[in-house]
Motif scaffolding. Structure first.
Motif, PDB file in Angstrom:
ATOM      1  N   ILE A 181     -24.681  39.465 -19.926  1.00  0.00           N
ATOM      2  CA  ILE A 181     -25.154  39.268 -18.553  1.00  0.00           C
ATOM      3  C   ILE A 181     -26.049  38.031 -18.503  1.00  0.00           C
ATOM      4  O   ILE A 181     -25.878  37.157 -17.658  1.00  0.00           O
ATOM      5  N   MET A 182     -26.975  37.953 -19.448  1.00  0.00           N
ATOM      6  CA  MET A 182     -27.901  36.820 -19.457  1.00  0.00           C
ATOM      7  C   MET A 182     -27.166  35.498 -19.701  1.00  0.00           C
ATOM      8  O   MET A 182     -27.376  34.514 -18.990  1.00  0.00           O
ATOM      9  N   PHE A 185     -25.182  33.484 -17.056  1.00  0.00           N
ATOM     10  CA  PHE A 185     -25.910  32.637 -16.107  1.00  0.00           C
ATOM     11  C   PHE A 185     -26.027  31.197 -16.604  1.00  0.00           C
ATOM     12  O   PHE A 185     -26.430  30.314 -15.856  1.00  0.00           O
ATOM     13  N   GLN A 306     -27.153  31.577  -9.900  1.00  0.00           N
ATOM     14  CA  GLN A 306     -28.477  32.166 -10.063  1.00  0.00           C
ATOM     15  C   GLN A 306     -29.019  32.691  -8.726  1.00  0.00           C
ATOM     16  O   GLN A 306     -29.506  33.816  -8.635  1.00  0.00           O
TER      17      GLN A 306
ATOM     18  N   MET B 179     -29.782  44.566 -12.955  1.00  0.00           N
ATOM     19  CA  MET B 179     -29.613  44.148 -14.351  1.00  0.00           C
ATOM     20  C   MET B 179     -29.312  42.657 -14.413  1.00  0.00           C
ATOM     21  O   MET B 179     -29.809  41.936 -15.269  1.00  0.00           O
ATOM     22  N   ALA B 180     -28.464  42.210 -13.473  1.00  0.00           N
ATOM     23  CA  ALA B 180     -28.104  40.795 -13.459  1.00  0.00           C
ATOM     24  C   ALA B 180     -29.293  39.942 -13.012  1.00  0.00           C
ATOM     25  O   ALA B 180     -29.595  38.910 -13.608  1.00  0.00           O
ATOM     26  N   LYS B 181     -29.977  40.424 -11.977  1.00  0.00           N
ATOM     27  CA  LYS B 181     -31.096  39.643 -11.425  1.00  0.00           C
ATOM     28  C   LYS B 181     -32.188  39.438 -12.478  1.00  0.00           C
ATOM     29  O   LYS B 181     -32.636  38.311 -12.707  1.00  0.00           O
ATOM     30  N   SER B 183     -31.982  39.777 -15.750  1.00  0.00           N
ATOM     31  CA  SER B 183     -31.494  39.029 -16.925  1.00  0.00           C
ATOM     32  C   SER B 183     -31.374  37.543 -16.635  1.00  0.00           C
ATOM     33  O   SER B 183     -31.550  36.714 -17.529  1.00  0.00           O
ATOM     34  N   SER B 184     -31.070  37.203 -15.388  1.00  0.00           N
ATOM     35  CA  SER B 184     -30.944  35.785 -15.056  1.00  0.00           C
ATOM     36  C   SER B 184     -32.294  35.089 -15.220  1.00  0.00           C
ATOM     37  O   SER B 184     -32.364  33.919 -15.586  1.00  0.00           O
ATOM     38  N   LEU B 185     -33.360  35.831 -14.966  1.00  0.00           N
ATOM     39  CA  LEU B 185     -34.684  35.236 -15.142  1.00  0.00           C
ATOM     40  C   LEU B 185     -35.072  35.135 -16.613  1.00  0.00           C
ATOM     41  O   LEU B 185     -35.794  34.211 -16.996  1.00  0.00           O
ATOM     42  N   ALA B 187     -32.963  34.387 -18.841  1.00  0.00           N
ATOM     43  CA  ALA B 187     -32.284  33.140 -19.209  1.00  0.00           C
ATOM     44  C   ALA B 187     -33.166  31.940 -18.846  1.00  0.00           C
ATOM     45  O   ALA B 187     -33.291  30.991 -19.628  1.00  0.00           O
ATOM     46  N   LYS B 188     -33.801  31.995 -17.681  1.00  0.00           N
ATOM     47  CA  LYS B 188     -34.688  30.891 -17.258  1.00  0.00           C
ATOM     48  C   LYS B 188     -35.933  30.798 -18.144  1.00  0.00           C
ATOM     49  O   LYS B 188     -36.419  29.714 -18.412  1.00  0.00           O
TER      50      LYS B 188
END
Lengths: 317, 295
Positions: A181-182, A185, A306, B179-181, B183-185, B187-188
């Protein structure tokens, strides 16, 4: 092989049988032709009535239909030059997911597809489309490969869930899904997804972070299956139809909740009744979206991906 | 006449949830069943003095244990759930939320903010399993996301004490998308080079485990915490076998390579401070003595 049918389809089948009998026993009635046409019209009307008013649970049943087109059916029909790529390079190849390279409309692409079987033997081999951690890692291996060579990735989702088993836990099911999932992105090529059957929870999302998500109208996508929800909330899996209503898991619901981008219409009665038509629908949609997404700059693509997921959720500030 | 007259009983409802240590004189270990003085249990940071099992701690207790006194500033405290699906159940979702709010004293299943861990400025999240088993709905997802955003904006590390017992079914697909929201952070965070350390506590499963809890730069867990993707009961029903002893406990998960550090609660703060200080190239402030530690 007898085609799997459901209770709600019974009136249609009875009428179909009646027409069949009528055809096979031509009597001397001069009105026979007229009667047949009348019955056929009746059947068409009945089909429209039944299939255009499907309840969420009926759609869930259609999504699980034994003869519903699987990922490989779509892959072999609407792509060319398919080469399957196997293995996660760590543990083993997970047959519950196929990955590979192909061409779509002549252009190179990569494909990730969750794969169920169509009979017991194949389902045992495919583990009913329930992936292990190595399946998620194989998917990411292919996606990274696609990124290296600037191939857009088409992802087909069809799973009753990530496999709940001892080995899966030992090998880090949670970590494998979380990492996918990570990392999705950060992938610098277009990712385009379609739920073709079942989209169960983390098992689906583990390959489901995409720029554009489509869903066939008789598929479902949710945080839990209706049976699982009913068992937990009401201690009764037979309450699944109520849970299916409450969970808002159909394509129409998800479109409204702005979680998916497009609902794909299916042939009357479900994709299995006319697989070619379903495939053509997906092909057309892919054609439009791949063209659109490929035209975007990579930075814009990533920013929008994102932002899309950042906006998901409903709360009071 | 009967020698022993049957006493009339009145069923009394427990005022606190059963999985919480009551405020009474005595506390019962959730694992070995030992009855110990509440005071002893609390002085021991809710670790059973008899068997060492770490009892569940609420968010306020976590803050008190981990954050330097007087430094915690809560953020987004009023962020509350709505009912996006108009979820149909015997009791409505908003009504359920209100009941849990009343019972737990919390608005939602996570408290977030900013504070110091042994002098290190940190963006913080504390999940609390007293609130619908700390299941992740839109509010939990949003608040945890903001913990990471604040960490990036202020260039300070993030620590999230993770717990979760299941999905927030009443929010359906939106629960999954958290979960996606989140996890995207993460990654940031990685892109920005900001350290993130989750602390996995009992129980830590489902969507939280399959997202930000498993994505730390360094992952810490408390001893014997249940950590899983699929719950033990689901697995037993699927494979129809009895699960091995210790299955999905911290030690088992660490043995299989998915947890870095298992630490006793008494050492949790110093371990966290040490890791954060190394990753952010800081010195750890000496721990204040008990007399100084007045919040």
């Amino acid at each position: 092989m007898a085609v799997q049918t459901f209770d709600f389809e019974r009136p249609i089948l009875e009428l179909e049988d009646k027409i069949e009998t009528f055809r096979n026993e031509p009597d001397d009635d001069p009105n026979a032709g007229k009667n047949l046409r009348r019955l056929e019209k009746e059947l068409a009307d009945l089909k429209t009535k039944v299939y255009s008013n499907l309840t969420p649970m009926q759609r869930v049943l259609l999504a699980r239909h034994m003869m519903r087109p699987r990922s490989l059916d779509y892959i072999q029909t609407i792509f060319t030059d398919w080469v399957e790529i196997k293995g996660d390079r760590n543990f083993r190849d997970d047959p519950a997911l196929v990955t590979g390279l192909a061409r779509f409309d002549g252009k190179p692409v990569a494909i990730v597809g969750q794969q169920k079987g169509k009979d017991t033997n194949e389902n045992v081999h495919r583990n009913f489309g329930m992936m292990h951690p190595e399946g998620y890692r194989k998917a990411m291996r292919l996606i990274r490969l696609a990124e290296r060579f600037q191939l857009p990735v088409v992802i087909l989702i069809d799973t009753p869930g990530a496999y709940p088993g001892i080995g899966a836990e030992e090998r880090g099911q949670a970590e494998a899904i979380a990492r996918n999932i990570m990392e999705m992105f950060t992938i610098r090529v277009p990712l385009i997804g379609a739920v073709i059957g079942e989209g169960a929870s983390g098992g689906a999302l583990g390959v489901g972070v995409v720029d554009y998500m489509m869903m066939f109208e008789n598929s479902w996508y949710c945080v839990i299956s209706p049976e699982g929800c009913a068992a937990i909330l009401w201690r009764d899996a037979a309450m699944a139809p109520s849970a299916a209503d409450a969970l808002k898991l159909t394509a129409t619901d998800l479109l409204e909740l702005q979680v998916i981008d497009e609902s794909l219409p299916e042939p009357l009665g479900g994709a299995h009744r006319d697989p070619k038509a379903a495939m053509e629908t997906l092909r057309q949609a892919l054609l439009r979206q791949l063209k659109r997404l490929s035209a975007k700059s990579v930075d814009k693509l990533l920013k929008e991906r994102q932002a899309k997921y950042r906006a998901m959720g409903v709360y009071a500030e | 006449m009967a020698w022993f007259k049957k006493q009339q009983f009145t069923a009394l409802r427990a005022t606190t949830p059963r999985d919480r240590v009551p405020d009474g004189l005595c506390a019962k270990c959730a694992h070995c069943g030992s009855i110990v003085l509440s005071r002893d249990m609390e002085e021991n940071l809710l670790v059973c003095p008899k068997c060492g099992r770490h009892q569940r701690m609420n968010a306020a207790q976590r803050i008190e244990q981990l954050v330097d006194p007087g430094t915690f500033v809560e953020t987004h405290a009023t962020l509350a759930s709505k009912d996006p699906l108009k979820f149909k159940d015997v009791r409505s979702y908003p009504e359920q939320i209100r009941r849990y709010q009343k019972r737990s004293g919390l608005v939602e299943a996570v408290i977030t903010g900013r504070g110091k861990i042994s002098g290190i400025d940190t963006s913080l999240g504390f999940m609390d399993s007293n609130f619908i088993m700390a299941s992740m709905g839109s509010v939990v997802g949003e608040k945890v996301t903001r913990v990471f955003e604040s960490a990036i904006e202020n260039r300070i590390p993030a620590v999230v004490v993770c717990a979760a017992g299941g999905a927030r079914m009443q929010e359906g697909i939106l629960s999954l998308m958290q979960m996606a929201k989140t996890s995207s952070l993460v990654a940031k965070m990685r892109e920005a080079g900001i350290p993130y350390v989750p602390v996995l506590t009992d129980p830590c499963g489902a969507g939280v485990a399959a997202s930000f809890a498993s994505l730390g730069d360094v992952i810490i867990a408390e001893p014997e915490a249940l950590i899983y993707f699929a719950g033990p009961r689901v697995i037993e029903q699927t494979i129809r076998q009895v699960l091995p002893k210790g299955f999905q406990r911290s030690e088992f998960v660490q043995e299989h390579g998915f947890i870095d550090v298992i630490v006793q609660r008494a050492d949790l703060k110093s371990t966290l401070a040490n890791i954060l200080a190394i990753l952010t190239h800081q010195e750890v402030a000496p721990a204040p003595s008990a007399s100084e530690a007045v919040g």
